[in-house]
Motif scaffolding. Structure first.
Motif, PDB file in Angstrom:
ATOM      1  N   MET A   1      49.286  42.176  22.321  1.00 29.26           N
ATOM      2  CA  MET A   1      48.830  41.995  23.699  1.00 29.26           C
ATOM      3  C   MET A   1      48.300  43.297  24.296  1.00 29.26           C
ATOM      4  SD  MET A   1      51.710  39.452  25.286  1.00 29.26           S
ATOM      5  CE  MET A   1      53.048  40.545  24.798  1.00 29.26           C
ATOM      6  N   THR A   2      47.883  44.214  23.427  1.00 29.16           N
ATOM      7  CA  THR A   2      47.360  45.484  23.902  1.00 29.16           C
ATOM      8  C   THR A   2      46.168  45.244  24.829  1.00 29.16           C
ATOM      9  OG1 THR A   2      48.047  46.531  21.862  1.00 29.16           O
ATOM     10  CG2 THR A   2      46.429  47.695  23.203  1.00 29.16           C
ATOM     11  N   GLY A   3      46.252  45.832  26.020  1.00 30.97           N
ATOM     12  CA  GLY A   3      45.144  45.731  26.947  1.00 30.97           C
ATOM     13  C   GLY A   3      45.093  44.436  27.734  1.00 30.97           C
ATOM     14  N   LEU A   4      46.109  43.566  27.583  1.00 29.24           N
ATOM     15  CA  LEU A   4      46.121  42.310  28.336  1.00 29.24           C
ATOM     16  C   LEU A   4      46.109  42.604  29.829  1.00 29.24           C
ATOM     17  CD1 LEU A   4      46.424  39.187  28.258  1.00 29.24           C
ATOM     18  CD2 LEU A   4      48.899  39.556  28.342  1.00 29.24           C
ATOM     19  N   ARG A   5      45.206  41.943  30.549  1.00 28.43           N
ATOM     20  CA  ARG A   5      45.073  42.222  31.972  1.00 28.43           C
ATOM     21  C   ARG A   5      44.496  41.019  32.716  1.00 28.43           C
ATOM     22  NH1 ARG A   5      41.089  44.818  29.105  1.00 28.43           N
ATOM     23  NH2 ARG A   5      38.911  44.543  29.795  1.00 28.43           N
ATOM     24  N   ILE A   6      44.583  41.094  34.022  1.00 32.28           N
ATOM     25  CA  ILE A   6      44.043  40.070  34.917  1.00 32.28           C
ATOM     26  C   ILE A   6      43.009  40.732  35.816  1.00 32.28           C
ATOM     27  CG2 ILE A   6      44.557  38.455  36.783  1.00 32.28           C
ATOM     28  CD1 ILE A   6      47.473  38.402  35.627  1.00 32.28           C
ATOM     29  N   GLU A   7      41.834  40.151  35.892  1.00 37.13           N
ATOM     30  CA  GLU A   7      40.788  40.640  36.775  1.00 37.13           C
ATOM     31  C   GLU A   7      40.362  39.513  37.709  1.00 37.13           C
ATOM     32  OE1 GLU A   7      37.919  43.106  34.055  1.00 37.13           O
ATOM     33  OE2 GLU A   7      39.068  41.683  32.841  1.00 37.13           O
ATOM     34  N   SER A   8      39.831  39.873  38.851  1.00 38.57           N
ATOM     35  CA  SER A   8      39.387  38.857  39.804  1.00 38.57           C
ATOM     36  C   SER A   8      37.963  39.125  40.254  1.00 38.57           C
ATOM     37  CB  SER A   8      40.310  38.801  41.024  1.00 38.57           C
ATOM     38  OG  SER A   8      40.221  39.993  41.767  1.00 38.57           O
ATOM     39  N   VAL A   9      37.273  38.032  40.526  1.00 39.90           N
ATOM     40  CA  VAL A   9      35.945  38.077  41.128  1.00 39.90           C
ATOM     41  C   VAL A   9      35.995  37.156  42.338  1.00 39.90           C
ATOM     42  CG1 VAL A   9      33.486  37.642  40.805  1.00 39.90           C
ATOM     43  CG2 VAL A   9      34.883  38.369  38.854  1.00 39.90           C
ATOM     44  N   VAL A  10      35.627  37.652  43.501  1.00 39.59           N
ATOM     45  CA  VAL A  10      35.597  36.824  44.704  1.00 39.59           C
ATOM     46  C   VAL A  10      34.150  36.376  44.928  1.00 39.59           C
ATOM     47  CG1 VAL A  10      36.026  36.686  47.181  1.00 39.59           C
ATOM     48  CG2 VAL A  10      37.575  38.004  45.709  1.00 39.59           C
ATOM     49  N   THR A  11      33.948  35.078  44.969  1.00 37.78           N
ATOM     50  CA  THR A  11      32.610  34.515  45.185  1.00 37.78           C
ATOM     51  C   THR A  11      32.614  33.671  46.452  1.00 37.78           C
ATOM     52  OG1 THR A  11      33.103  32.578  43.818  1.00 37.78           O
ATOM     53  CG2 THR A  11      32.131  34.492  42.711  1.00 37.78           C
ATOM     54  N   SER A  12      31.464  33.476  47.022  1.00 41.89           N
ATOM     55  CA  SER A  12      31.344  32.761  48.289  1.00 41.89           C
ATOM     56  C   SER A  12      30.374  31.602  48.161  1.00 41.89           C
ATOM     57  CB  SER A  12      30.869  33.710  49.394  1.00 41.89           C
ATOM     58  OG  SER A  12      31.773  34.781  49.568  1.00 41.89           O
ATOM     59  N   GLY A  13      30.693  30.506  48.862  1.00 40.65           N
ATOM     60  CA  GLY A  13      29.841  29.326  48.845  1.00 40.65           C
ATOM     61  C   GLY A  13      30.372  28.287  49.798  1.00 40.65           C
ATOM     62  N   VAL A  14      30.191  27.017  49.442  1.00 44.30           N
ATOM     63  CA  VAL A  14      30.636  25.938  50.312  1.00 44.30           C
ATOM     64  C   VAL A  14      31.524  24.965  49.551  1.00 44.30           C
ATOM     65  CG1 VAL A  14      28.633  26.073  51.846  1.00 44.30           C
ATOM     66  CG2 VAL A  14      28.572  24.545  49.854  1.00 44.30           C
ATOM     67  N   PHE A  15      32.465  24.403  50.281  1.00 38.47           N
ATOM     68  CA  PHE A  15      33.293  23.307  49.794  1.00 38.47           C
ATOM     69  C   PHE A  15      32.844  22.052  50.521  1.00 38.47           C
ATOM     70  CE2 PHE A  15      37.409  20.965  50.784  1.00 38.47           C
ATOM     71  CZ  PHE A  15      37.372  20.200  49.628  1.00 38.47           C
ATOM     72  N   THR A  16      32.569  20.992  49.764  1.00 40.21           N
ATOM     73  CA  THR A  16      32.068  19.750  50.347  1.00 40.21           C
ATOM     74  C   THR A  16      32.903  18.583  49.863  1.00 40.21           C
ATOM     75  OG1 THR A  16      29.817  20.641  50.369  1.00 40.21           O
ATOM     76  CG2 THR A  16      30.049  18.247  50.595  1.00 40.21           C
ATOM     77  N   LEU A  17      33.391  17.778  50.806  1.00 42.08           N
ATOM     78  CA  LEU A  17      34.157  16.576  50.463  1.00 42.08           C
ATOM     79  C   LEU A  17      34.244  15.696  51.704  1.00 42.08           C
ATOM     80  CD1 LEU A  17      35.803  15.247  48.106  1.00 42.08           C
ATOM     81  CD2 LEU A  17      37.844  16.233  49.170  1.00 42.08           C
ATOM     82  N   ASP A  18      34.215  14.388  51.492  1.00 40.20           N
ATOM     83  CA  ASP A  18      34.398  13.411  52.579  1.00 40.20           C
ATOM     84  C   ASP A  18      33.402  13.613  53.718  1.00 40.20           C
ATOM     85  OD1 ASP A  18      36.525  12.388  51.136  1.00 40.20           O
ATOM     86  OD2 ASP A  18      38.049  13.487  52.279  1.00 40.20           O
TER      87      ASP A  18
END
Length: 210
Positions: A1-18
């Motif tokens: 598990m050498t170098g195991l890591r968590i990265e995040s990317v925040v993206t923007s858009g729209v949520f559509t439902l109902d």
């Protein structure tokens, strides 16, 4: 598990439902090491997510549920990198709201393991926000990715189609609050929290549902 890591990317858009549309910022998670990775909830911007993956092998694209703001960039990312899209079977109808011309490449089941970078992500079926909502538990890094099932301060929304408040509360109680209290909760939107910080609120959430 050498170098195991968590990265995040925040993206923007729209949520559509109902019939409604809301502006949203989404947390897209990349779990892996220098050689391979898994992407969780590719939202809005396939190019930005692909850049975060870089030249690593993308093992899978995993969607915690099929609301459009968690799956809308999945086909483009899959086409660009060649990884399979995975979703729980119970969200296959909701998936069609966004992608009527393409099915996921595989369907997830409870307790399934997704191997990446010498570790594995454990699938926890946590219905309520949607019928096929899942969380992904990564014990090696003391983390659970909860999508829209659990946030800092409470459960995900249940006021729209396909959702059910008593079910999400049972999912949180039975599948998430049994994890170690120090487990970091990485959500689909907003800030991280921990299982220990959220556990005391359970009785309050139940009371709000009556």
């Amino acid at each position: 598990m050498t170098g195991l890591r968590i990265e995040s990317v925040v993206t923007s858009g729209v949520f559509t439902l109902d019939g409604g549309t809301w502006d949203v910022d989404n947390n897209v998670w990349v779990v892996g090491d220098d050689h391979e990775a898994v992407v969780i909830d590719p939202a809005h911007d396939a190019v930005a997510v692909a850049e975060a993956v870089g030249d690593r092998k993308l093992v899978a694209i995993v969607c915690t549920h099929a609301h459009n703001d968690h799956v809308n960039a999945a086909p483009a990312l899959a086409a660009a990198i060649g990884a399979p899209i995975l979703l729980h079977l119970d969200d296959r109808l909701l998936w069609k709201h966004t992608h009527s011309d393409r099915d996921p490449d595989g369907y997830l089941s409870d307790n399934q393991r997704i191997e990446v970078a010498g570790t594995d992500l454990r699938v926890l079926h946590t219905p309520g926000h949607t019928p096929g909502a899942i969380c992904l538990y990564l014990p090696d890094l003391g983390t659970v990715f909860t999508g829209d099932t659990l946030f800092a301060g409470g459960p995900g929304a249940t006021g729209r189609s396909y959702s059910h408040f008593p079910t999400i509360i049972r999912s949180i109680r039975d599948r998430l609050l049994v994890l170690p209290p120090a487990t970091t909760v990485r959500t689909g939107h907003g800030a991280d929290t921990t299982i220990g910080d959220e556990a005391p609120h359970l009785s309050t959430w139940i009371a709000r549902g009556h």
